[in-house]
Design an enzyme around this catalytic site. Structure first.
Site, PDB file in Angstrom:
ATOM      1  N   GLU A  43       6.785 -14.181 -12.233  1.00  0.00           N
ATOM      2  CA  GLU A  43       6.231 -12.893 -11.817  1.00  0.00           C
ATOM      3  C   GLU A  43       5.646 -12.091 -12.961  1.00  0.00           C
ATOM      4  O   GLU A  43       4.613 -11.463 -12.805  1.00  0.00           O
ATOM      5  CB  GLU A  43       7.349 -12.022 -11.210  1.00  0.00           C
TER       6      GLU A  43
ATOM      7  N   GLU B 145      16.392 -17.496  -9.544  1.00  0.00           N
ATOM      8  CA  GLU B 145      16.030 -16.113  -9.849  1.00  0.00           C
ATOM      9  C   GLU B 145      15.403 -16.011 -11.255  1.00  0.00           C
ATOM     10  O   GLU B 145      14.425 -15.295 -11.454  1.00  0.00           O
ATOM     11  CB  GLU B 145      17.280 -15.230  -9.718  1.00  0.00           C
TER      12      GLU B 145
ATOM     13  N   LYS C  91      11.629 -14.615 -11.934  1.00  0.00           N
ATOM     14  CA  LYS C  91      11.326 -13.481 -12.827  1.00  0.00           C
ATOM     15  C   LYS C  91      10.260 -13.894 -13.840  1.00  0.00           C
ATOM     16  O   LYS C  91       9.326 -13.147 -14.111  1.00  0.00           O
ATOM     17  CB  LYS C  91      12.580 -13.021 -13.598  1.00  0.00           C
TER      18      LYS C  91
ATOM     19  N   HIS D 181      16.007 -36.179  -9.443  1.00  0.00           N
ATOM     20  CA  HIS D 181      15.290 -36.738  -8.297  1.00  0.00           C
ATOM     21  C   HIS D 181      13.814 -36.356  -8.303  1.00  0.00           C
ATOM     22  O   HIS D 181      13.165 -36.400  -7.274  1.00  0.00           O
ATOM     23  CB  HIS D 181      15.958 -36.290  -6.993  1.00  0.00           C
TER      24      HIS D 181
ATOM     25  N   TRP E  22      -2.740  -2.595  -1.694  1.00  0.00           N
ATOM     26  CA  TRP E  22      -2.444  -4.007  -1.925  1.00  0.00           C
ATOM     27  C   TRP E  22      -3.271  -4.752  -0.883  1.00  0.00           C
ATOM     28  O   TRP E  22      -3.032  -4.638   0.315  1.00  0.00           O
ATOM     29  CB  TRP E  22      -0.950  -4.282  -1.746  1.00  0.00           C
TER      30      TRP E  22
ATOM     31  N   LYS F  29       5.683  -4.138  -4.556  1.00  0.00           N
ATOM     32  CA  LYS F  29       7.144  -4.069  -4.477  1.00  0.00           C
ATOM     33  C   LYS F  29       7.641  -4.149  -3.043  1.00  0.00           C
ATOM     34  O   LYS F  29       8.646  -4.774  -2.761  1.00  0.00           O
ATOM     35  CB  LYS F  29       7.615  -2.761  -5.113  1.00  0.00           C
TER      36      LYS F  29
ATOM     37  N   CYS G 194       0.841  -1.182   0.000  1.00  0.00           N
ATOM     38  CA  CYS G 194       0.000   0.000   0.000  1.00  0.00           C
ATOM     39  C   CYS G 194       0.888   1.247   0.000  1.00  0.00           C
ATOM     40  O   CYS G 194       1.922   1.278   0.661  1.00  0.00           O
ATOM     41  CB  CYS G 194      -0.941   0.101   1.198  1.00  0.00           C
TER      42      CYS G 194
ATOM     43  N   ASN H 194      -1.496   1.838   5.873  1.00  0.00           N
ATOM     44  CA  ASN H 194      -0.604   0.831   5.283  1.00  0.00           C
ATOM     45  C   ASN H 194      -0.139  -0.057   6.430  1.00  0.00           C
ATOM     46  O   ASN H 194       0.467   0.439   7.372  1.00  0.00           O
ATOM     47  CB  ASN H 194       0.574   1.539   4.605  1.00  0.00           C
ATOM     48  N   GLY H 195      -0.469  -1.342   6.350  1.00  0.00           N
ATOM     49  CA  GLY H 195      -0.066  -2.252   7.425  1.00  0.00           C
ATOM     50  C   GLY H 195      -1.191  -3.213   7.741  1.00  0.00           C
ATOM     51  O   GLY H 195      -2.146  -3.344   6.962  1.00  0.00           O
TER      52      GLY H 195
ATOM     53  N   ARG I   4       3.738  -0.160  -4.970  1.00  0.00           N
ATOM     54  CA  ARG I   4       3.485  -0.754  -3.651  1.00  0.00           C
ATOM     55  C   ARG I   4       2.161  -1.503  -3.581  1.00  0.00           C
ATOM     56  O   ARG I   4       1.865  -2.173  -2.590  1.00  0.00           O
ATOM     57  CB  ARG I   4       3.488   0.346  -2.576  1.00  0.00           C
TER      58      ARG I   4
HETATM   59  C1  F6R Z   1      11.059 -10.361  -6.901  1.00  0.00           C
HETATM   60  C2  F6R Z   1      10.883  -9.378  -5.861  1.00  0.00           C
HETATM   61  C3  F6R Z   1      10.590  -9.839  -4.481  1.00  0.00           C
HETATM   62  C4  F6R Z   1      11.508  -9.109  -3.488  1.00  0.00           C
HETATM   63  C5  F6R Z   1      11.125  -9.465  -2.050  1.00  0.00           C
HETATM   64  C6  F6R Z   1      12.052  -8.838  -1.047  1.00  0.00           C
HETATM   65  O1  F6R Z   1      11.283  -9.775  -8.143  1.00  0.00           O
HETATM   66  O2  F6R Z   1      10.980  -8.211  -6.106  1.00  0.00           O
HETATM   67  O3  F6R Z   1      10.720 -11.210  -4.363  1.00  0.00           O
HETATM   68  O4  F6R Z   1      12.819  -9.462  -3.759  1.00  0.00           O
HETATM   69  O5  F6R Z   1       9.810  -9.047  -1.801  1.00  0.00           O
HETATM   70  O6  F6R Z   1      12.030  -7.458  -1.119  1.00  0.00           O
HETATM   71  P1  F6R Z   1      13.169  -6.562  -0.502  1.00  0.00           P
HETATM   72  O7  F6R Z   1      14.424  -6.853  -1.234  1.00  0.00           O
HETATM   73  O8  F6R Z   1      12.690  -5.156  -0.720  1.00  0.00           O
HETATM   74  O9  F6R Z   1      13.278  -6.912   0.941  1.00  0.00           O
END
Ligand code: F6R
Length: 611
Positions: free
Chosen positions: A491, A484, A488, A507, A73, A606, A2, A99-100, A27
């Site tokens: 997502e 990773e 990506k 396995h 969010w 994010k 949020c 937010n929270g 956010r």
């Molecule tokens: C993936 C992504 C998330 C963040 C995770 C941690 O692309 O962005 O998996 O890596 O939410 O976020 P931070 O690094 O801000 O603690």
């Protein structure tokens, strides 16, 4: 999660808040809403992105010099108009954004229902707001006082901002666990979840601390603690330019951020690494170098992509420093009862510096006597402030929801820390140390070379975009890169993808392999290369489609692979900073072809400030 924005001052509040919400959309973007005070209280809210709210407000009289805005969010209650913030209190006089998460909202709600309250939404926010109003009514006190009393009963995390129809020249805000920045202008104040909505108006900001209340008028900012004692606002100067939070000619923030990586890695090394002099200068780390060198173990805590960076760092630290490293999901670590001994070294890795699980994990560990080092991107963020020391990644604002440049910057910082400690500890001899410094110094240039594969990745994206599943395989330093790459793709294309250690594949996941399954091998030349080639054979024998990320001239991989992506050779310790980048581009282009809003993929946010 949020985003919150608020304004008070001589300007029109609506455009300031609207623009701020667009900046904070990373956010959360399940719904958006704005409340303005001009005579009476006006509240406008809409399910969906900020642009949809903007559309519905066309032609309305939105004149006001005070207002609050929110981009959501969803946690409590589905994304909908009625669950969108701001919420209004039962009397219709107060409006609030939040937010929270209020963890004890259910019992508070029951208390209020027993008193006859009726709720318009499913949110915890509306409960808190009416709880505050009920205290104000019962105690016949000012809103500020009611808020203070209410917050003492609240369990959970919050940033809240309130406006009151009966007090149209005041904003009241409070924070615990979620971020709040106040920008100080001339006779005006700006409030936001981060500095991006504020930067174009003022560079002077105050980061509000946990358990603080802010009472804000156009020309006055008062900070108090929950005991009603005045606190001195600590004014910080923002070191950020507006251009850094704009798209700069790229179609998406994500693409811009992928292409920024030669510069961001360079920025991260600049002033720290001097390959010719053979030095690494990191003041935060130097302060704790002895403790790190002598630590029995280092625990790295992080989430998501940052957790993947920790996994790469585990290999690097164990190799270069010979220190036992444990990598933990922050969300698991915080709820276990981990054995922490005074002097243990915990490294928290976070782009946003606000991830709730990581933040609480380090707060708990700190309380038990651990030394907390933060590897964080956002300057002044909560994790940075809780840490005893650390190193910023200096990647600049990352706005695309999928993390890209923050990951490679985290790797650059962690590599420098490991090199520094390994050398000072005497594990690394001088020649190897110097060779690795030179190698690290050359990474930004090599990243530029990787980015030249851009057009080739568009072609591969077109070829594989219809696949239902993907498998990503790697070994050693490239195993976290496989994780990773898969993350990506999931997502931003919504294609199911799994990352696996290449050898572990037999396995279980090998059962998935058929002629329709693309398998991405991260197969750069390293000590595992021969083994990875065998794994590639195993996939080919089962008719899987092999896409291999390789170094130039790797004829064996070329003979086996259906498609190749060539990246420059690098020491295996640093190879992930290169091999990750084509996987970011592949995911990006598949996402584009599948018409996904790659900067704001569904269900994500994010900054995950809820647990
Ligand atoms: C993936 C992504 C998330 C963040 C995770 C941690 O692309 O962005 O998996 O890596 O939410 O976020 P931070 O690094 O801000 O603690």
């Amino acid at each position: 999660m949020c985003g919150i924005v608020a304004y008070i001052g001589p300007r029109e509040a609506y455009p300031v808040i609207l623009k701020g919400l667009k900046r904070l959309e990373y956010r959360g973007y399940d719904s958006a809403g704005i409340s303005l005070l001009n005579g009476g209280l006006k509240v406008y809210k809409k399910k969906g992105k900020v642009a949809m709210l903007e559309e519905t407000l066309q032609g309305k009289d939105l004149h006001a010099n005070i207002g609050i805005g929110h981009t959501r969010w969803a946690t409590h209650g589905e994304p909908s108009d009625r669950n969108a913030h701001p919420h209004t209190s039962a009397s219709g006089k107060l409006a609030m954004i939040h937010n929270g998460i209020i963890e004890n909202y259910a019992s508070l709600k029951q208390e209020l229902i027993n008193k006859g309250y009726v709720f318009q939404s499913d949110t915890d926010t509306e409960v808190l707001l009416n709880f505050i109003e009920e205290i104000k009514k019962k105690n016949k006190c000012a809103l500020e006082e009611a808020l203070r009393i209410a917050l003492k009963r609240i369990v959970g995390a919050y940033v809240i901002v309130l406006i009151d129809q009966d007090n149209p020249d005041t904003l009241i805000a409070a924070r615990k666990g979620s971020p709040l920045v106040i920008g100080i202008g001339k006779d005006e104040h700006f409030l936001a979840s981060d500095a991006s909505p504020i930067i174009e108006y003022t560079k002077e900001v105050v980061y509000v601390n946990d358990y603080e209340l802010a009472i804000i008028k156009a020309d006055e900012l008062i900070l108090k603690n929950l005991g009603n004692e005045r606190q001195t606002p600590f004014i910080t100067k923002l070191d950020m330019e507006l251009a850094a939070i704009e798209k700069g000619g790229y179609e998406h923030f994500m693409l811009k951020e992928i292409f920024e990586q030669p510069q961001t890695i360079y920025d991260c090394l600049r002033g720290r690494l001097d390959a010719n002099a053979g030095t690494i200068t990191m003041s935060g780390i130097e302060k704790y170098a002895e403790q790190i060198m002598n630590a029995n173990r280092i625990v790295m805590v992080a989430c998501g992509t940052s957790w993947h960076a920790a996994l790469v760092a585990e290999y690097i630290f164990e190799e270069l420093c010979r220190i036992n490293v444990e990598v933990e999901y922050a969300s698991e670590f915080r709820y276990r009862n981990p054995v922490i001994i005074k002097g243990d070294v915990i490294i928290a890795i976070s782009q946003s510096g606000e991830t709730a699980d990581t933040l609480v994990a380090i707060e708990n560990a700190k309380a038990k006597g651990a030394i907390i080092l933060g590897v964080v991107n956002v300057v002044g963020s909560s994790i940075a402030r809780v840490s005893d020391a650390g190193a910023y990644t200096h990647a600049g604002p990352e706005i695309g929801v999928a993390s890209t440049k923050a990951f490679t910057a985290q790797l650059a910082v962690l590599t420098m820390v490991a090199l520094k400690i390994g050398y000072e500890k005497g594990v690394l001899d001088h020649d190897r140390y110097l060779q690795l410094l030179k190698e690290l110094d050359s990474i930004p240039e090599k990243v530029t070379t990787v980015l030249q594969q851009n057009d080739h990745l568009k072609v591969l994206a077109e070829k594989y975009k219809e696949a239902r599943d993907f498998l990503y395989l790697g070994r050693g330093y490239n195993f976290p890169v496989a994780l990773e790459g898969a993350l990506k793709l999931k997502e931003i294309s919504y294609i199911h993808a799994e990352g696996y250690p290449a050898a572990e594949m037999k396995h279980g996941p090998i059962a998935l392999v058929d002629e329709n399954l693309p398998v991405v091998f991260i197969a750069t030349k390293d000590s595992y290369h021969e083994k990875v080639l065998s794994n590639m054979q195993e996939i080919k024998a089962r008719k899987g489609k092999v896409i291999a990320v390789i170094n130039e001239g790797d004829e064996q991989s070329i003979a086996l692979a259906d498609d190749i992506i060539v990246v420059p050779e690098a020491d295996e310790i640093m190879a992930p900073m290169l091999s990750t980048i084509p996987l970011q581009l592949l995911a990006y282009y598949i996402g584009i072809l599948k018409d996904v809003d790659v900067d704001k993929p569904r269900n994500l946010a994010k900054s995950v400030t809820v647990e």
